[in-house]
Design a protein around this motif. Sequence first.
Motif, PDB file in Angstrom:
ATOM      1  N   THR A   1       6.106 -11.228   4.716  1.00 51.65           N
ATOM      2  CA  THR A   1       5.531 -11.238   6.059  1.00 51.65           C
ATOM      3  C   THR A   1       5.550 -10.243   7.029  1.00 51.65           C
ATOM      4  O   THR A   1       5.034  -9.894   7.941  1.00 51.65           O
ATOM      5  CB  THR A   1       5.839 -12.819   6.773  1.00 51.65           C
ATOM      6  N   GLU A   2       6.570  -9.401   6.201  1.00 51.84           N
ATOM      7  CA  GLU A   2       6.855  -7.992   7.019  1.00 51.84           C
ATOM      8  C   GLU A   2       5.494  -7.118   6.939  1.00 51.84           C
ATOM      9  O   GLU A   2       5.407  -6.125   7.847  1.00 51.84           O
ATOM     10  CB  GLU A   2       7.997  -7.140   6.409  1.00 51.84           C
ATOM     11  N   LEU A   3       4.765  -7.320   6.133  1.00 51.69           N
ATOM     12  CA  LEU A   3       3.598  -6.459   5.814  1.00 51.69           C
ATOM     13  C   LEU A   3       2.231  -7.374   6.462  1.00 51.69           C
ATOM     14  O   LEU A   3       2.267  -8.595   6.141  1.00 51.69           O
ATOM     15  CB  LEU A   3       3.462  -6.138   4.428  1.00 51.69           C
ATOM     16  N   PRO A   4       1.210  -6.496   6.553  1.00 52.71           N
ATOM     17  CA  PRO A   4      -0.233  -7.154   6.735  1.00 52.71           C
ATOM     18  C   PRO A   4      -0.485  -8.042   5.272  1.00 52.71           C
ATOM     19  O   PRO A   4      -0.187  -7.648   4.379  1.00 52.71           O
ATOM     20  CB  PRO A   4      -1.007  -5.913   6.849  1.00 52.71           C
ATOM     21  N   LEU A   5      -1.234  -9.036   5.843  1.00 54.25           N
ATOM     22  CA  LEU A   5      -1.596  -9.725   4.427  1.00 54.25           C
ATOM     23  C   LEU A   5      -2.050  -9.014   3.346  1.00 54.25           C
ATOM     24  O   LEU A   5      -1.663  -9.544   2.244  1.00 54.25           O
ATOM     25  CB  LEU A   5      -2.664 -11.153   5.128  1.00 54.25           C
ATOM     26  N   LEU A   6      -2.975  -8.283   3.668  1.00 56.42           N
ATOM     27  CA  LEU A   6      -3.770  -7.701   2.285  1.00 56.42           C
ATOM     28  C   LEU A   6      -2.845  -6.937   1.570  1.00 56.42           C
ATOM     29  O   LEU A   6      -3.392  -6.487   0.636  1.00 56.42           O
ATOM     30  CB  LEU A   6      -4.866  -6.828   3.017  1.00 56.42           C
ATOM     31  N   GLU A   7      -1.794  -6.466   2.135  1.00 57.06           N
ATOM     32  CA  GLU A   7      -0.710  -5.373   1.582  1.00 57.06           C
ATOM     33  C   GLU A   7       0.417  -6.417   0.738  1.00 57.06           C
ATOM     34  O   GLU A   7       1.075  -5.841  -0.090  1.00 57.06           O
ATOM     35  CB  GLU A   7      -0.091  -4.515   2.398  1.00 57.06           C
ATOM     36  N   ARG A   8       0.242  -7.741   1.008  1.00 58.44           N
ATOM     37  CA  ARG A   8       1.457  -8.157   0.416  1.00 58.44           C
ATOM     38  C   ARG A   8       1.283  -8.635  -1.196  1.00 58.44           C
ATOM     39  O   ARG A   8       2.173  -8.360  -1.917  1.00 58.44           O
ATOM     40  CB  ARG A   8       1.529  -9.571   0.986  1.00 58.44           C
ATOM     41  N   PRO A   9       0.072  -8.713  -1.814  1.00 56.05           N
ATOM     42  CA  PRO A   9      -0.059  -8.591  -3.253  1.00 56.05           C
ATOM     43  C   PRO A   9       0.709  -7.655  -4.024  1.00 56.05           C
ATOM     44  O   PRO A   9       1.283  -7.639  -4.904  1.00 56.05           O
ATOM     45  CB  PRO A   9      -1.543  -8.954  -3.412  1.00 56.05           C
ATOM     46  N   ALA A  10       0.270  -6.394  -3.395  1.00 61.99           N
ATOM     47  CA  ALA A  10       0.809  -5.072  -4.069  1.00 61.99           C
ATOM     48  C   ALA A  10       2.420  -5.122  -3.871  1.00 61.99           C
ATOM     49  O   ALA A  10       2.918  -4.527  -4.815  1.00 61.99           O
ATOM     50  CB  ALA A  10       0.051  -3.963  -3.236  1.00 61.99           C
ATOM     51  N   ALA A  11       2.845  -5.642  -2.718  1.00 55.51           N
ATOM     52  CA  ALA A  11       4.335  -5.458  -2.706  1.00 55.51           C
ATOM     53  C   ALA A  11       4.833  -6.582  -3.646  1.00 55.51           C
ATOM     54  O   ALA A  11       6.033  -6.135  -4.064  1.00 55.51           O
ATOM     55  CB  ALA A  11       4.544  -5.989  -1.185  1.00 55.51           C
ATOM     56  N   ALA A  12       4.371  -7.583  -3.912  1.00 55.70           N
ATOM     57  CA  ALA A  12       5.000  -8.534  -4.990  1.00 55.70           C
ATOM     58  C   ALA A  12       4.929  -7.759  -6.218  1.00 55.70           C
ATOM     59  O   ALA A  12       5.912  -8.114  -7.045  1.00 55.70           O
ATOM     60  CB  ALA A  12       4.081  -9.809  -4.801  1.00 55.70           C
TER      61      ALA A  12
END
Length: 272
Positions: free
Chosen positions: A16-27
Amino acid sequence: MSHQLKYTVNCSLLFTELPLLERPAAARRAGFSAVEFWWPFVEAVPPQRQVDAFVTAVTDAGVQLTGLNFFAGDMPGGDRGLVSWPKRSSEFRDNVDVTVGIGERLGTQGFNALYGNRVDGSSEQEQDDVAVENLALAAQAAARIGATVLVEPVSGAERYPLKVASDALSVIDRVQAAYDVPNIGLLADLYHLAVNGDDVDRVIAEHTDRVAHVQVADNPGRNEPGTGTLPLDHQLTALEGCGYAGWVGLEYKPSTTSEASFGWIPTPFQEN
Ligand SMILES: O=C(O)C(=O)CO
């Protein structure tokens, strides 16, 4: 860790540190191949471009969307689903096709239908009857893409009536007595069950065949495994031993950064 179950990252509580649409790539960068989300939009039926942007974010990240919650109302404001809420039933129904449509594009197998808090102005009987109809309708829609509807006991919401596994199983029994929908199962969140005082070892021993999805967080704190006192490794091993072979959702609030919160997973865990 003594089990081989695979983890999927809940990107509504992690990254949740990141905008929602950036989270899948972070995972994906953190080594995971799968993610799950609570309803990622504000409205039950969001504009198509928002849906497309979400689908693109997951696809471009190269992860699988294993699970998605149906629209559940204003979660930060305390709502926990619309399934049993007579006045908002049509919103839930409108949302079903959108949710399953996203699942169809992304190969999603599990849709979490949060039951809803008790509301004033209609009897519990009426709320439970509406829930049975709505769950059946959702399961029929999910069946079109070979997916399953999940019913979850949750903690922390006084007026949410499904507290322990047997509450959810009774609801599922009612739905299945009235409708031919085999694709509806228990979401066993080991954190919520423990907080609500369920006998989790017994649930695993007696009902693993009805568990369609599992999620974990430690207690107290709802942080990553190892920060509290729950015997999560033991329970996941027991679930696997009883035949559970599905995903385990990491649905916890990281006690540090999301990236740093994976230290409890033995390395290497790429493709987990
Ligand atoms: O509301 C919660 O805490 C949930 O786990 C929803 O899936």
